[in-house]
Enzyme design. Structure first.
Site, PDB file in Angstrom:
ATOM      1  N   SER A   1       0.844  -1.189   0.000  1.00 13.45           N
ATOM      2  CA  SER A   1       0.000   0.000   0.000  1.00 13.45           C
ATOM      3  C   SER A   1       0.888   1.250   0.000  1.00 13.45           C
ATOM      4  O   SER A   1       1.758   1.364  -0.866  1.00 13.45           O
ATOM      5  CB  SER A   1      -0.948  -0.051   1.203  1.00 13.45           C
TER       6      SER A   1
ATOM      7  N   ARG B   1     -12.047   6.177   9.974  1.00 14.36           N
ATOM      8  CA  ARG B   1     -11.463   4.837  10.040  1.00 14.36           C
ATOM      9  C   ARG B   1     -12.480   3.754   9.682  1.00 14.36           C
ATOM     10  O   ARG B   1     -12.155   2.799   8.974  1.00 14.36           O
ATOM     11  CB  ARG B   1     -10.921   4.594  11.445  1.00 14.36           C
TER      12      ARG B   1
ATOM     13  N   ASP C   1      -8.426  -6.890  -4.306  1.00 13.04           N
ATOM     14  CA  ASP C   1      -8.060  -5.553  -3.816  1.00 13.04           C
ATOM     15  C   ASP C   1      -8.727  -4.524  -4.720  1.00 13.04           C
ATOM     16  O   ASP C   1      -8.374  -4.386  -5.887  1.00 13.04           O
ATOM     17  CB  ASP C   1      -6.533  -5.406  -3.856  1.00 13.04           C
TER      18      ASP C   1
ATOM     19  N   HIS D   1      -7.838  -5.535  -0.068  1.00 14.48           N
ATOM     20  CA  HIS D   1      -6.583  -4.786   0.013  1.00 14.48           C
ATOM     21  C   HIS D   1      -5.693  -5.286   1.155  1.00 14.48           C
ATOM     22  O   HIS D   1      -4.483  -5.387   1.014  1.00 14.48           O
ATOM     23  CB  HIS D   1      -6.905  -3.307   0.199  1.00 14.48           C
ATOM     24  N   ASP D   2      -6.286  -5.566   2.288  1.00 14.71           N
ATOM     25  CA  ASP D   2      -5.517  -5.991   3.462  1.00 14.71           C
ATOM     26  C   ASP D   2      -4.834  -7.347   3.292  1.00 14.71           C
ATOM     27  O   ASP D   2      -4.089  -7.764   4.186  1.00 14.71           O
ATOM     28  CB  ASP D   2      -6.415  -6.040   4.705  1.00 14.71           C
TER      29      ASP D   2
END
Lengths: 378, 378
Positions: B146, B215, B315, B348-349
């Site tokens: 990232s 968040r 992602d 994505h993670d």
């Protein structure tokens, strides 16, 4: 010109939650004329942030026509020279129909979050009262996208003898975890705004900041990565200058996409009630036909309507798979159903945008008789 | 056990914006030993919300190890028995490195938004000072996912003779419109929170509500629709009861996914500074290698490192195409580059999560010599 009207229902209405209102007002518009056979009525169901004004103009001075005007009108795909089209603001809404911002006659103040919880089921059953009032005893079609598509499906389940055709677009039979998650972030933005005041904000105040944040975020989910790249890319809009000239480093608006989103947020707070946003997103969260009826096949068991489902390839809020599943399950349940998937990069909002392909599909579906195909290749 | 240390740089640092700090502190950790040949150092670059603590534990009582502990350690894919691994909190961060929450010696108060604007370029150049201080004169590899991947790419561009290998995952050469849009909504949630006070909030206060909202929303973009369905689906978590029993209609937490997101928001505000969030998301927004160097090929012209880019199929923040493009452009520019695409539904993670496939790829890349493949099929 079209004029909104109010249907005042004075019979008590029992919500799915068990809560009861002594009655309600429903604001609606109609286009075209109900024919003598009373068999040309089409109901339009709006999405989360929509309203009853789906076509035409209220006055010659109106800057913009109704939100689906390119689809609905004389000679259009939903031809008001031929069909009698009805569209109503949903129960729990804030555009004239009874909702959390309405005055509770018992207290003389807005209901706020004392308003009964609203479900898609409640929206459909309250619309039915409007149609009864209008003397409509059958629908040529129910049409809706997104939340409107959920209502259209439920119409065919709750009133199978009433509905001949269902056209559901960019929708789902079950709100998924990611969609619930986005709704929850929006609700938190609203409810954590101090101006929300536990839902008891004054009519001229309220959590404008939280509602704008909720709308900005939600708006991203209505578009697609590709459409945002095409519309905005990384185009700059430098608004801050220093003694040395433009300042490329700032937390003010720097990119076009930021300016666009802030505008979306700001214009939304002038036309939408924050508590309605809470209620309607919760109605979406609770929508799960399989859970409500044991399975999706069982949910569709009573359906008699012919159904057309339209999915859009770049819709990531209610992706094509979720739309296709509706049509496939209807077919498995022995119903007449077809599915069309439109290739577009414009995301979830595609159903609201001009599209000759969509017009052709809609017109064909409304005008044909008992013919069905499963079409993945448009 | 690992102990964080502080590198205090007393030489003035000029940011890309032209602003200057008289010096800065950078908190970092190291794992393993620099060998006599000084050729076994690996730099780890963290993502937006990461820090310097990427592996090991600070004490036996630590509940959790560093954020990439399953990848980095004795015998692991990044083998600290063999490599000397360094990880530093980025400039502008809030975990010990100088950033907006640090005290400005000129005023005796936090910099707040008087802190210089930070770019990925500034993060890399400040890390270079740390490596000089540690006596590292070449890197066996720079690794990051990232935002860490952006830094890794820029390392190879800014210090071509210093970097032998670049491993960039789940990243992009150019922050796109949708990613900027999500960053902007997060920033607006923070900056519109009254407790932000134009960035001058006290150390024990600040826009906790806005930061939590930011968040929660961002966290959705780190997962995928499929992974959220798998983890949460529509599982309920009824917390409100009435005299008649459980209340299925409420704006409190009703779904597991809501509970999870609220927890993510709440735990974040206890470890992250809101102004740092503004600065670092802006650094992401400004990252566009093609724009900075005329074209992506030109950006990569000086690169001497062998590069491995890893994309993850699900992602949607930095999709596989954006990762693949990095490797393909490096190849077009005549560089040694390879690309691996891992099929996963974890979004994505994925780069942060346990994955034997990823371990195998990372280990192979770090240990092989001058061999490159373009591999789309893992």
């Amino acid at each position: 010109m079209v004029t909104p009207r109010d249907f005042v229902c004075t019979t008590p209405f029992t919500f799915k939650s068990g809560q009861v209102l002594p009655g309600f007002t429903m604001r609606y518009e109609t286009y075209g004329q109900l024919n003598r056979a009373r068999d040309n009525a089409i109901l339009i169901c709006h999405a989360l942030s929509g309203d009853h004004h789906c076509a035409g103009r209220h006055s010659a001075a109106d800057r913009k026509p109704g939100w689906w005007d390119h689809l609905i009108g004389p000679g259009r795909a939903v031809d008001t020279d031929r069909f009698y089209v009805i569209c109503a603001n949903c129960l729990g809404g804030c555009s004239g129909t009874t909702g959390p911002s309405s005055i509770d006659p018992a207290t003389g103040k807005s209901y706020g979050i004392a308003f009964p919880f609203v479900t898609i089921n409640d929206m459909v059953r309250s619309q039915k009262r409007l149609l009864d009032h209008l003397g409509v005893d059958q629908l040529h079609a129910v049409i809706g996208g997104s939340m409107g598509g959920m209502q259209a499906l439920l119409w065919a389940i709750l009133y199978p003898n009433f509905v001949r055709r269902v056209l559901a677009m960019a929708t789902t039979a079950r709100e998924g975890a990611q969609a619930i998650a986005f709704n929850e972030v929006g609700r938190q933005a609203i409810m954590q705004d101090p101006a929300w005041e536990q839902g008891n904000y004054p009519a001229d105040g309220g959590p404008r900041v939280g509602l704008a944040i909720a709308r900005m975020m939600a708006h991203i989910t209505y578009l697609s990565d590709a459409s945002m790249e095409r519309k905005f890319g990384r185009r700059k809009r430098v608004t801050t200058t220093t003694a040395h000239g433009e300042n490329p480093y700032s937390f003010d608006i720097q990119f076009e996409v930021e300016s666009y989103l802030r505008y979306q947020g700001q214009s939304f707070i002038n036309r939408f009630d924050a508590n309605s946003y809470l209620y309607i997103t919760r109605a979406l969260d609770h929508f799960d036909l399989a859970h409500a009826y044991g399975s999706l096949e069982q949910a569709f068991a009573p359906v008699q309507a012919e159904t057309l489902v339209v999915g859009f390839t770049s819709d990531w809020l209610f992706p094509p798979e979720q739309n296709r599943e509706i049509a496939l399950t209807l077919l498995r349940a022995g119903k007449r159903a077809s599915y069309a998937e439109l290739a577009t990069d414009r995301g979830h909002d595609s159903f609201l945008l001009e599209s000759p392909d969509l017009y052709r599909i809609v017109r064909g579906f409304l005008e044909r008789e008992h013919e069905f195909v499963l079409d993945f290749s448009i």
